[in-house]
Design a protein around this motif. Structure first.
Motif, PDB file in Angstrom:
ATOM      1  N   HIS A  40      38.002  43.244  32.105  1.00 52.12           N
ATOM      2  CA  HIS A  40      38.759  42.475  31.112  1.00 52.12           C
ATOM      3  C   HIS A  40      37.860  41.673  30.170  1.00 52.12           C
ATOM      4  O   HIS A  40      36.831  41.155  30.566  1.00 52.12           O
ATOM      5  N   ILE A  56      53.217  38.783  34.291  1.00 50.80           N
ATOM      6  CA  ILE A  56      53.483  40.223  34.417  1.00 50.80           C
ATOM      7  C   ILE A  56      52.719  40.839  35.578  1.00 50.80           C
ATOM      8  O   ILE A  56      53.117  41.870  36.111  1.00 50.80           O
ATOM      9  N   CYS A  57      51.594  40.230  35.974  1.00 49.57           N
ATOM     10  CA  CYS A  57      50.717  40.907  36.925  1.00 49.57           C
ATOM     11  C   CYS A  57      51.419  41.082  38.269  1.00 49.57           C
ATOM     12  O   CYS A  57      51.740  40.111  38.935  1.00 49.57           O
ATOM     13  N   ASN A  59      50.246  42.157  40.886  1.00 46.50           N
ATOM     14  CA  ASN A  59      49.362  41.930  42.025  1.00 46.50           C
ATOM     15  C   ASN A  59      48.991  40.464  42.198  1.00 46.50           C
ATOM     16  O   ASN A  59      48.110  40.149  43.000  1.00 46.50           O
ATOM     17  N   ALA A  61      47.122  38.829  40.426  1.00 44.39           N
ATOM     18  CA  ALA A  61      45.670  38.761  40.255  1.00 44.39           C
ATOM     19  C   ALA A  61      45.270  37.685  39.246  1.00 44.39           C
ATOM     20  O   ALA A  61      44.104  37.342  39.139  1.00 44.39           O
ATOM     21  N   ILE A  62      46.237  37.182  38.490  1.00 45.21           N
ATOM     22  CA  ILE A  62      45.897  36.250  37.414  1.00 45.21           C
ATOM     23  C   ILE A  62      46.433  34.854  37.724  1.00 45.21           C
ATOM     24  O   ILE A  62      47.581  34.691  38.137  1.00 45.21           O
ATOM     25  N   ILE A  83      40.951  35.967  36.466  1.00 53.56           N
ATOM     26  CA  ILE A  83      41.366  37.225  37.105  1.00 53.56           C
ATOM     27  C   ILE A  83      40.607  37.413  38.412  1.00 53.56           C
ATOM     28  O   ILE A  83      39.401  37.155  38.486  1.00 53.56           O
ATOM     29  N   CYS A  89      44.387  45.890  39.882  1.00 54.13           N
ATOM     30  CA  CYS A  89      44.375  47.349  40.002  1.00 54.13           C
ATOM     31  C   CYS A  89      44.140  47.993  38.638  1.00 54.13           C
ATOM     32  O   CYS A  89      44.363  49.170  38.470  1.00 54.13           O
ATOM     33  N   CYS A  91      45.714  47.993  35.872  1.00 55.51           N
ATOM     34  CA  CYS A  91      46.844  48.694  35.273  1.00 55.51           C
ATOM     35  C   CYS A  91      46.977  48.357  33.795  1.00 55.51           C
ATOM     36  O   CYS A  91      47.636  49.070  33.053  1.00 55.51           O
ATOM     37  N   MET A 105      40.372  45.286  27.383  1.00 60.02           N
ATOM     38  CA  MET A 105      39.470  45.710  28.438  1.00 60.02           C
ATOM     39  C   MET A 105      38.259  46.361  27.797  1.00 60.02           C
ATOM     40  O   MET A 105      38.367  47.008  26.754  1.00 60.02           O
TER      41      MET A 105
HETATM   42  S1  SF4 Z   1      45.125  44.842  34.981  1.00 62.68           S
HETATM   43 FE1  SF4 Z   1      44.812  43.614  36.814  1.00 62.68          FE
HETATM   44  S2  SF4 Z   1      45.149  41.529  36.180  1.00 62.68           S
HETATM   45 FE2  SF4 Z   1      46.080  42.838  34.609  1.00 62.68          FE
HETATM   46  S3  SF4 Z   1      48.235  43.076  35.225  1.00 62.68           S
HETATM   47 FE3  SF4 Z   1      47.104  44.820  36.082  1.00 62.68          FE
HETATM   48  S4  SF4 Z   1      46.548  44.151  38.136  1.00 62.68           S
HETATM   49 FE4  SF4 Z   1      47.104  42.291  37.026  1.00 62.68          FE
END
Ligand code: SF4
Ligand code: SF4
Lengths: 598, 399
Positions: A40, A56-57, A59, A61-62, A83, A89, A91, A105
């Protein structure tokens, strides 16, 4: 067994002579594709800390966290996404949903560190090896996960409205409102920016759920004038709206109006649970000077706290500048009455045609009441003081607008020039254009101001609509003098204005004397700001108050002046606009409550 | 195609009366009798197709009984989806099948679109079709490697898995990811094709055809392969409905069922997809059928590359996905994966999250019921070959 099946596989030997496919040095010879979803990056100049990426994540992760050097300002929370690559993942939903396109990214995909903590990082703040790498995945402009286009608002077209004072904006219907409400990403940046800190995402969510009564209750938590605000609020929230960075901001103001419009006046008490308020009255009385937005707001919150509240209003009806300064085609009077009538059902008394300082002295109010809240507004015009501005056909916009509301006939010339570029200037221009149209069948009005077009303080839609109604707008001219021939105004001389503010941001216009123009007119209206009338403060009281260099009464954060019983708010303290008045009124009510219960 | 002629296991059937003895129709297996040995093939074993295991009981080297065990890779995707907004389900599902993730993406997005009444733009449908056929090629290339490897032929797998990597390169350019593409987002696709993609894809089609020629020479026209695979794991037409066998496994014994033809989706209705079948039903017939299906896939890719419209939207306008509620309803969306019918059943209750999602993969039947049945009375050395010939995928069984 066929002989062919024994011999055929021997062809494999051909392959021994082929070039191997393996890439020897993949890290250098094989960069990620242009579109690669690698590590990222976050462009801090675009990121507004809205937290949509966090939301939105899937997972988790944020996390959205404070970052050194990032200030909280209107429209930017100052927070930034951190992050966790132990969860991500790749996505790229976060990239797709980012309303500012700040998040992207890189096409870098290798990273080695022996410290697991490193893999939780803040792109854009923490130094990464890929910060200069090529950008990989970005949201395609052809793909949207959030919606940047506002649901259009139905309006009267210019030909229908140019003679009439009927409300122009028709308001959303249910389907439109729900569709618009759906666009909200609930970042809450608007809450921080709204002077009254209304819980905008919550009432918008209630619209989505079609729970209008709940939406209405949320409005009244911080704003007792939704019908008024839903029409003429300066909607600072919309400027802060995250969607504004890539498209149309949410129509927050129209949605508020939608909510208020759905609730008939008769149901207010029931929905807001204020039916039996009288039973709980406290034995304290508060006087409020001015039935404008600040006064009404303070009266409402004091009333529901149980105080006996009385408003003294100099003019024959309530609303203050919202009624007497804003034309009816933007804010119909019955909508003001709807909010005010409800207030009266709570036991708030309003005494009209009573000017404090003339009919009753402030000292008398102090004697009769436990606390006083003064919200007297900016009703005086300000003059350019150029030569000729003392001519009898040079008017202040505020005076003319008030006369129109009062139903008095006003002087309308065939050819008018308005000086000023704010909303009030647009209001008087469009009002006079309508009157000209009614009287002469044609419009001949020109508004001119110091600011260049894109710096004009008026809302863009006001400027556009004024032009649609055939008014001429001539920005970036400074008034020099008014030419008078045989006692009659013949026009306004102007010279080109190059800049309005100096490098320190102070008002210090610069002109190019060589570029001049003459705008013909037989009547001139000045609309360059409003002043306050504090004549109700006697010398005795004045001597006990502190004033700012610009003449404003100094108050604390509860809007309490140095005279503990006197609270002051509204346009004479902050603004000028309705929503600051409402916010002041709310805080002053709480201040008064604190003062009286301590 | 070849007849089911020389079944070398027929010798064993005579002994079946003896081992194992049956009581109430069930085999009596007394491990203490020293006539039987119990062995676990998997979960860590080069001869299983992934994270699963087969518990086998052998008599000599003949398998008497086989039982499939799964549970090593359960990730509860169906349940996870119930707790996620619709859009958040989209990046999850590719993981249901590693070698062929795209069928999952398609089914889940199409299910949401069906429930929400969203019409996917023409161009996006073409891009989806391309993506699905590329996925088919990549999956089959991996399968060839497995099938050859199960017979001890390592080199063929190296070529085909190497070639698969070139397809993954194309996926990387098209979608931004090599293995998990996350491309078919609800409403359409995420990106248009990058510049030069079509040319690269055409070249890769040619290269792959060349490779397939090598595969034919070294694998299909190979006396060893034939002797090992012919007659192995014969699926009879009667079994197809009884067990719910689909895909190449069913077509290899004459069942005419290919969803691309029977219930065309995306752009398959406009493409000339041929029903490829065989009547033999053994592992070799399945290999041949897959080989022909690969050629058909390459034909389809070439045609799609010609026909993708240059302009047009790639995604239908979605509501704000953070507040996306889908009207109550239910739907079942299916697609033809390399393993057969792959489907998603989705129920929405009108909220912003699916109420229930059920992923139906072909491997559940093929790797459990069918494998257990077909493994009976084969040699233990052929179990891996049988398993691969059914093209089973444990992550898909477990979900
Ligand atoms: S790229 Fe990573 S941080 Fe972004 S929404 Fe997907 S899992 Fe979450
Ligand atoms: S969604 Fe974009 S703008 Fe909002 S916090 Fe995340 S990176 Fe910043």
């Amino acid at each position: 067994m066929k002989l062919k099946d024994v011999l055929s596989p021997l062809r494999v030997w051909e392959r021994a002579a082929q070039k191997p496919w393996t890439i020897k040095d993949p890290l250098n010879d094989r960069p990620g594709a242009d579109n690669y979803r690698g590590f990222h990056k976050n462009d801090f100049s675009k990121c507004i800390g809205c937290g949509t990426c966090e939301e939105i994540c899937q997972n988790d992760a944020i996390d959205i966290v404070p970052v050194e050097g990032q200030e909280t300002v209107d429209g930017d929370s100052g927070l930034r996404p951190r992050i966790d690559y132990g969860r991500c993942c790749w996505c790229a939903l976060c990239v797709d949903v980012c309303p500012t396109s700040a998040l992207t990214m890189s096409n870098d995909y290798t990273w080695i560190s022996d410290n697991p903590e490193d893999y939780r990082f803040i792109p854009g703040a923490d130094k990464t090896k890929w910060q200069d790498a090529e950008t990989g995945y970005e949201r395609s402009p052809d793909m949207q996960l959030i919606n940047f286009d506002r649901v259009e608002m139905a309006e009267m077209h210019p030909g229908q409205r140019d003679k009439s004072f009927i409300e122009i904006v028709k308001g959303y219907n249910k389907e439109q409102a729900m569709k618009e409400a759906e666009r909200c990403i609930e970042c809450g940046l608007c809450i921080a920016t709204c002077p009254a800190h209304m819980d905008i995402p919550a009432y918008i969510a209630a619209i989505r759920d079609d729970d209008i009564e709940n939406a209405f209750r949320i409005l009244y938590e911080t704003n007792p004038m939704p019908e008024i605000c839903g029409r003429i609020c300066t909607h600072k929230c919309e400027t802060a709206c995250a969607l504004h960075n890539n498209g149309d901001p949410l129509a927050i103001r129209w949605l508020k109006r939608y909510i208020a419009d759905q609730i008939p006046a008769g149901k207010y008490q029931e929905i807001l649970g204020t039916k039996h308020l009288e039973d709980t009255k406290l034995n304290k009385k508060i006087a409020i000077i001015g039935a404008g937005p600040a006064g009404i707001s303070a009266a409402y919150y004091l009333a529901i706290m149980g105080y006996k509240t009385k408003i003294f209003e100099a003019l024959p009806e309530s609303g203050g500048m919202a009624r007497y300064g804003i034309p009816e085609y933007r804010l119909p009077y019955d909508q003001i009455d709807k909010d005010v009538e409800y207030l009266k059902t709570l036991g708030v008394e309003i005494q009209y045609n009573t000017r404090i300082g003339q009919d009753i002295s402030l000292e008398q109010l102090h004697k009769d009441y436990d606390a006083v809240f003064a919200a007297t507004g900016l009703h005086l015009g300000r003059s350019t003081r150029i030569t000729g501005s003392d001519h009898q056909r040079v008017y202040f916009a505020t005076d003319l607008l008030r006369e129109v509301t009062l139903g008095n006939e006003i002087d309308v010339a065939k050819n008018i020039v308005v000086i000023g570029g704010g909303n009030v200037a647009m209001d008087i221009t469009r009002t006079l254009a309508r009157l000209q149209n009614q009287k002469f069948g044609k419009v001949q009005i020109l508004a001119t101001c110091l600011e260049a077009e894109q710096e004009m303080p008026a809302d863009l839609e006001e400027i556009v609509e004024a032009r649609e109604e055939k008014a001429i707008i001539e920005p970036a001219w400074g008034p020099v003098d008014i030419e008078i021939k045989n006692g009659k105004i013949s026009g306004l001389h102007v010279s080109k204005c190059l800049s309005v503010f100096n490098s320190e941001g102070r008002f210090s216009p610069e002109f190019d004397e060589n570029q001049k123009k003459f705008f013909k007119a037989d009547m001139i209206v000045e609309s360059i700001g409003q002043g306050m009338d504090l004549s109700y403060l006697s010398e005795g009281i004045k001597s006990k108050l502190k004033f700012s260099p610009r003449g404003r009464i100094e108050v604390n954060e509860k809007f309490q002046s140095d005279l503990k019983w006197l609270f002051v708010g509204g346009d004479i303290i902050e603004g000028p606009d309705v929503i600051h008045g409402i916010a002041n009124g709310y805080l002053a009510a709480r201040g008064i409550d604190g003062f009286l219960t301590k | 195609m070849n007849k089911q002629s020389e079944c070398k296991y027929s010798g064993y059937s005579a002994d079946r009366a003896k081992y194992p003895e049956k009581k109430d129709g069930k085999p009596v297996i007394d491990l203490d009798s020293h006539k039987f040995t119990k062995i676990w093939q998997g979960p860590q074993h080069p001869g299983v197709t992934g994270n699963m295991s087969v518990e086998i009981i052998i008599n000599g080297d003949e398998i008497i009984q086989a039982q499939t065990h799964v549970g090593y890779l359960h990730r509860a995707f169906e349940k996870l989806m119930e707790r996620r907004k619709y859009i958040q389900c989209f990046p999850l599902v590719c993981r249901i099948c590693v070698p062929e993730p795209d069928t999952n993406e398609y089914c889940v997005s199409a299910a949401m679109e069906d429930l929400a009444g969203i019409v996917v733009p023409e161009k996006a449908e073409w891009l989806r079709t391309l993506n699905l056929e590329m996925s088919r090629i990549a999956s089959y290339l991996m399968w060839i490697g497995g099938q050859a490897g199960s017979l001890g032929m390592g080199a063929i797998g190296q070529w085909t898995v190497g070639m698969r990597d070139f397809w993954l390169d194309l996926f990387e350019e098209m979608t931004g990811g090599r293995v998990y593409h996350m491309y078919m987002i609800p409403g359409g696709v995420r990106k248009d094709l990058p510049d030069g993609f079509i040319e690269k894809a055409r070249n890769l089609v040619i290269r792959t055809r060349k490779l397939l020629k090598d595969v034919e020479n070294t694998f299909l026209s190979n006396a060893v392969v034939k002797s090992r695979l012919q007659g192995l794991g014969v699926i009879t037409p009667a079994m197809v409905d009884e067990y719910g066998i689909v895909g190449p496994n069913a077509r290899s014994c004459g069942k005419e069922y290919d969803i691309r033809i029977n219930n065309p989706y995306v752009k398959y209705g406009e493409l000339d997809v041929k029903m490829i079948t065989s009547t033999v039903g053994d592992a070799y017939a399945r290999a041949q059928l897959r080989y022909e299906d690969m050629h058909q896939s390459l034909d389809l890719i070439s045609e799609i590359l010609e026909r993708i419209p240059k302009d047009g939207a790639i995604q239908a306008k979605l509501p704000n996905v953070l507040n996306w509620k889908i009207p109550a309803g239910q739907t079942y969306i299916k697609a033809e994966s390399t393993r057969g019918e792959h489907g998603f059943y989705m129920v929405s209750d009108g909220s912003d999250k699916p109420r229930r999602v059920f992923a139906r993969g072909a491997s559940y039947t093929h790797a459990i019921a069918v494998l257990e049945k077909l493994a009976e009375n084969i040699s233990i050395s052929d179990l891996a070959a049988l398993m691969v010939s059914l093209h089973t995928c444990p992550p898909e069984i477990e979900r």
